[in-house]
Design a protein around this motif. Structure first.
Motif, PDB file in Angstrom:
ATOM      1  N   ILE A 157      27.157  22.321   3.359  1.00  0.00           N
ATOM      2  CA  ILE A 157      28.205  21.348   3.040  1.00  0.00           C
ATOM      3  C   ILE A 157      28.435  20.465   4.262  1.00  0.00           C
ATOM      4  N   ALA A 158      28.286  19.147   4.107  1.00  0.00           N
ATOM      5  CA  ALA A 158      28.523  18.225   5.215  1.00  0.00           C
ATOM      6  C   ALA A 158      30.001  18.207   5.559  1.00  0.00           C
ATOM      7  N   ALA A 159      30.313  18.280   6.844  1.00  0.00           N
ATOM      8  CA  ALA A 159      31.709  18.371   7.266  1.00  0.00           C
ATOM      9  C   ALA A 159      31.885  17.790   8.654  1.00  0.00           C
ATOM     10  N   SER A 160      33.090  17.295   8.911  1.00  0.00           N
ATOM     11  CA  SER A 160      33.444  16.763  10.228  1.00  0.00           C
ATOM     12  C   SER A 160      34.789  17.325  10.652  1.00  0.00           C
ATOM     13  N   TYR A 161      34.897  17.661  11.938  1.00  0.00           N
ATOM     14  CA  TYR A 161      36.196  18.038  12.498  1.00  0.00           C
ATOM     15  C   TYR A 161      36.924  16.768  12.897  1.00  0.00           C
ATOM     16  N   VAL A 162      38.104  16.545  12.327  1.00  0.00           N
ATOM     17  CA  VAL A 162      38.864  15.329  12.630  1.00  0.00           C
ATOM     18  C   VAL A 162      40.189  15.642  13.318  1.00  0.00           C
ATOM     19  N   GLY A 163      40.420  16.928  13.636  1.00  0.00           N
ATOM     20  CA  GLY A 163      41.696  17.287  14.228  1.00  0.00           C
ATOM     21  C   GLY A 163      42.801  17.242  13.191  1.00  0.00           C
ATOM     22  N   HIS A 164      44.018  17.501  13.643  1.00  0.00           N
ATOM     23  CA  HIS A 164      45.151  17.505  12.714  1.00  0.00           C
ATOM     24  C   HIS A 164      46.021  16.296  12.979  1.00  0.00           C
ATOM     25  N   PRO A 165      46.256  15.448  11.968  1.00  0.00           N
ATOM     26  CA  PRO A 165      47.043  14.238  12.210  1.00  0.00           C
ATOM     27  C   PRO A 165      48.446  14.512  12.723  1.00  0.00           C
ATOM     28  N   LEU A 166      49.009  15.665  12.388  1.00  0.00           N
ATOM     29  CA  LEU A 166      50.326  15.991  12.911  1.00  0.00           C
ATOM     30  C   LEU A 166      50.309  16.151  14.429  1.00  0.00           C
ATOM     31  N   ALA A 167      49.178  16.605  14.967  1.00  0.00           N
ATOM     32  CA  ALA A 167      49.065  16.758  16.420  1.00  0.00           C
ATOM     33  C   ALA A 167      49.092  15.411  17.122  1.00  0.00           C
ATOM     34  N   ASP A 168      48.635  14.362  16.431  1.00  0.00           N
ATOM     35  CA  ASP A 168      48.729  13.011  16.979  1.00  0.00           C
ATOM     36  C   ASP A 168      50.127  12.443  16.806  1.00  0.00           C
ATOM     37  N   ALA A 169      50.750  12.726  15.664  1.00  0.00           N
ATOM     38  CA  ALA A 169      52.050  12.126  15.340  1.00  0.00           C
ATOM     39  C   ALA A 169      53.193  12.753  16.125  1.00  0.00           C
ATOM     40  N   ILE A 170      53.081  14.022  16.446  1.00  0.00           N
ATOM     41  CA  ILE A 170      54.161  14.729  17.152  1.00  0.00           C
ATOM     42  C   ILE A 170      53.902  14.650  18.653  1.00  0.00           C
ATOM     43  N   PRO A 171      54.883  14.223  19.444  1.00  0.00           N
ATOM     44  CA  PRO A 171      54.665  14.062  20.890  1.00  0.00           C
ATOM     45  C   PRO A 171      54.459  15.406  21.584  1.00  0.00           C
ATOM     46  N   LEU A 172      53.662  15.380  22.640  1.00  0.00           N
ATOM     47  CA  LEU A 172      53.439  16.608  23.413  1.00  0.00           C
ATOM     48  C   LEU A 172      54.743  17.101  24.034  1.00  0.00           C
ATOM     49  N   GLU A 173      55.561  16.172  24.519  1.00  0.00           N
ATOM     50  CA  GLU A 173      56.872  16.531  25.057  1.00  0.00           C
ATOM     51  C   GLU A 173      57.917  16.303  23.967  1.00  0.00           C
ATOM     52  N   VAL A 174      58.651  17.342  23.636  1.00  0.00           N
ATOM     53  CA  VAL A 174      59.577  17.294  22.505  1.00  0.00           C
ATOM     54  C   VAL A 174      60.825  16.495  22.877  1.00  0.00           C
ATOM     55  N   PRO A 175      61.178  15.477  22.074  1.00  0.00           N
ATOM     56  CA  PRO A 175      62.377  14.667  22.350  1.00  0.00           C
ATOM     57  C   PRO A 175      63.653  15.372  21.894  1.00  0.00           C
ATOM     58  N   ARG A 176      63.953  16.503  22.537  1.00  0.00           N
ATOM     59  CA  ARG A 176      65.042  17.371  22.066  1.00  0.00           C
ATOM     60  C   ARG A 176      66.414  16.708  22.176  1.00  0.00           C
ATOM     61  N   ALA A 177      66.699  16.109  23.343  1.00  0.00           N
ATOM     62  CA  ALA A 177      68.019  15.504  23.541  1.00  0.00           C
ATOM     63  C   ALA A 177      68.249  14.365  22.555  1.00  0.00           C
ATOM     64  N   GLN A 178      67.233  13.551  22.350  1.00  0.00           N
ATOM     65  CA  GLN A 178      67.345  12.430  21.418  1.00  0.00           C
ATOM     66  C   GLN A 178      67.578  12.924  19.992  1.00  0.00           C
ATOM     67  N   ALA A 179      66.840  13.967  19.588  1.00  0.00           N
ATOM     68  CA  ALA A 179      66.999  14.509  18.237  1.00  0.00           C
ATOM     69  C   ALA A 179      68.396  15.075  18.043  1.00  0.00           C
ATOM     70  N   LYS A 283      56.791  23.108  19.505  1.00  0.00           N
ATOM     71  CA  LYS A 283      56.936  24.182  20.490  1.00  0.00           C
ATOM     72  C   LYS A 283      58.166  25.057  20.205  1.00  0.00           C
ATOM     73  N   ARG A 284      58.438  25.286  18.924  1.00  0.00           N
ATOM     74  CA  ARG A 284      59.629  26.028  18.553  1.00  0.00           C
ATOM     75  C   ARG A 284      59.325  27.476  18.229  1.00  0.00           C
ATOM     76  N   PRO A 285      60.071  28.419  18.798  1.00  0.00           N
ATOM     77  CA  PRO A 285      60.012  29.801  18.314  1.00  0.00           C
ATOM     78  C   PRO A 285      60.407  29.830  16.837  1.00  0.00           C
ATOM     79  N   MET A 286      59.803  30.724  16.090  1.00  0.00           N
ATOM     80  CA  MET A 286      60.081  30.733  14.646  1.00  0.00           C
ATOM     81  C   MET A 286      59.956  32.139  14.081  1.00  0.00           C
ATOM     82  N   VAL A 287      60.563  32.307  12.919  1.00  0.00           N
ATOM     83  CA  VAL A 287      60.379  33.491  12.086  1.00  0.00           C
ATOM     84  C   VAL A 287      59.835  32.969  10.758  1.00  0.00           C
ATOM     85  N   ILE A 288      58.590  33.334  10.457  1.00  0.00           N
ATOM     86  CA  ILE A 288      57.949  32.872   9.228  1.00  0.00           C
ATOM     87  C   ILE A 288      58.304  33.826   8.093  1.00  0.00           C
ATOM     88  N   THR A 289      58.639  33.239   6.947  1.00  0.00           N
ATOM     89  CA  THR A 289      58.983  34.059   5.788  1.00  0.00           C
ATOM     90  C   THR A 289      58.367  33.456   4.543  1.00  0.00           C
TER      91      THR A 289
END
Length: 380
Positions: A157-179, A283-289
């Motif tokens: 099956i032909a395939a390409s790795y394109v990464g995850h668009p959310l990784a591009d859309a979400i900043p590496l440094e979290v704008p916590r104070a602004q949010a 970069k948030r701690p979480m509890v998955i349910t």
């Protein structure tokens, strides 16, 4: 340069709409006169997508839940297939929703319409026999995770790795104070985000347990703040889940804005799915349910190959964050796991570092990479 193509897309729920909308930014940048039609939501509409049906029509999870809506969904797929065979787009792109899209792709491909599947089905986690259907259905698969192309290529099956668009859309440094300022939360508030999922069936089964956990947390630690981002159209269901806990816990509801909520929170109680990856990128701690109809659960748990269900744990190959599923997701257990994060700042810092490393691995300009791959398919 190629003339502006005519594309057909199907994104079957809020997470697919988000992924497709991010990809369409790259497609529109290359082909400003692009035509794109099919099934989608508001994120795709922002880039000029014409939705023949809204994506909510396909937002159903679980075998029992799908059976209840089967006739309507099958009718939509039949009508869509007939329309696409008549109009013959240059490429069909199925965005996730494999149970809906793979069969449609197979039919279109057999009729000579090129097909792309965006998001490799999780054959490495469950339902591995689906690989044969992918081979028949897709001319090319766009993969979000780096280990997937080699797995598909082993099966021709032909395939390409394109990464995850959310990784591009979400900043590496979290704008916590602004949010926090935007959500009117104080800098010193301790904030718990509640994310019960984006599908109606998820809100039905998961929102009540999150409210019960929030009430338990409020009882144990009265100063906590709770925020729940509501998916548009599901407010009535969230209000119904909240009603039994009136007077026990105060939860601030915001329309959409899940990224701001994740950026602002200290920890999140979150339904398994794409949102857990978003939480990791913030970069948030979480509890998955997770919780679903008991029969759906019995069927699904027998088909899993991995010890994890949450994307952050799967990608890190470790129980980096706790998972409390089905009958294990009691209010007391969810509260215990949440407070464990709040009471262990060193553990929080360690998981933030793991998630930062994950963010770097998944960031590779997905919109550009996906557009490049689609351009090659158009030229083939």
């Amino acid at each position: 340069m190629l003339p502006a193509p005519r594309l057909a897309l199907v994104a079957g729920e809020a997470s697919g709409d988000l992924l497709a909308g991010l990809m369409m930014g790259g497609l529109r940048a290359r082909w400003p006169a692009l035509q794109a039609q099919g099934i989608g939501g508001p994120r795709m509409a922002e880039h000029g997508f014409e939705a023949w049906w809204p994506h909510e029509k396909l937002a159903v999870r679980g075998y029992v839940e799908v059976l209840r809506h089967y006739r309507e969904i099958a009718g939509i797929r039949r009508q869509l297939g007939e329309r696409l065979l008549a109009e013959r787009p240059d490429v069909f792109i199925g965005v996730d929703a494999p149970d809906f899209n793979l069969g449609l792709e197979e039919k279109l491909r057999a009729a000579g319409i090129k097909s792309v599947h965006f998001v490799c089905p999780s054959i490495w986690a469950w339902r591995g026999k689906r690989i044969e259907k992918i081979r028949r259905a897709a001319d090319h698969v766009l993969c979000l995770f780096p280990f997937e192309p080699a797995l598909l290529q082993k099966h021709g099956i032909a395939a390409s790795y394109v990464g995850h668009p959310l990784a591009d859309a979400i900043p590496l440094e979290v704008p916590r104070a602004q949010a926090r300022a935007t959500l009117q939360l104080a800098p010193d508030d301790t904030v718990v985000a509640l994310l019960p999922g984006s599908r109606r069936s998820e809100v039905q089964y998961i929102a009540p347990s999150l409210y019960a956990a929030a009430a338990e947390l409020q009882r144990r630690r009265p100063g906590l703040r709770f925020v729940l981002p509501v998916v548009p159209g599901l407010r009535t269901m969230v209000d119904a889940a909240a009603a039994p806990y009136a007077g026990q816990v105060e939860v601030t509801l915001v329309e959409g804005r899940s990224h701001e909520v994740l950026a602002a929170c200290d920890v999140t109680l979150i339904a398994s799915g794409t949102a857990t990856l978003e939480a990791a990128l913030f970069k948030r701690p979480m509890v998955i349910t997770y919780n679903m109809h008991w029969l759906s659960w019995q069927m699904m748990k027998r088909m899993g190959y991995l010890p994890w269900v949450g994307l952050p744990n799967i990608l890190c190959e470790d129980f980096v964050v706790p998972e409390l599923l089905q009958h294990h997701a009691t209010p007391a257990a969810l509260a215990d796991a949440t407070l464990a994060w709040l009471d262990q700042p060193a553990r929080c810092r360690a998981v933030e570092q793991r998630f930062l490393e994950l963010h770097h691995r998944l960031r590779c300009n997905t919109a550009q990479a996906a557009t490049d791959a689609i351009a090659k398919i158009l030229q083939a």
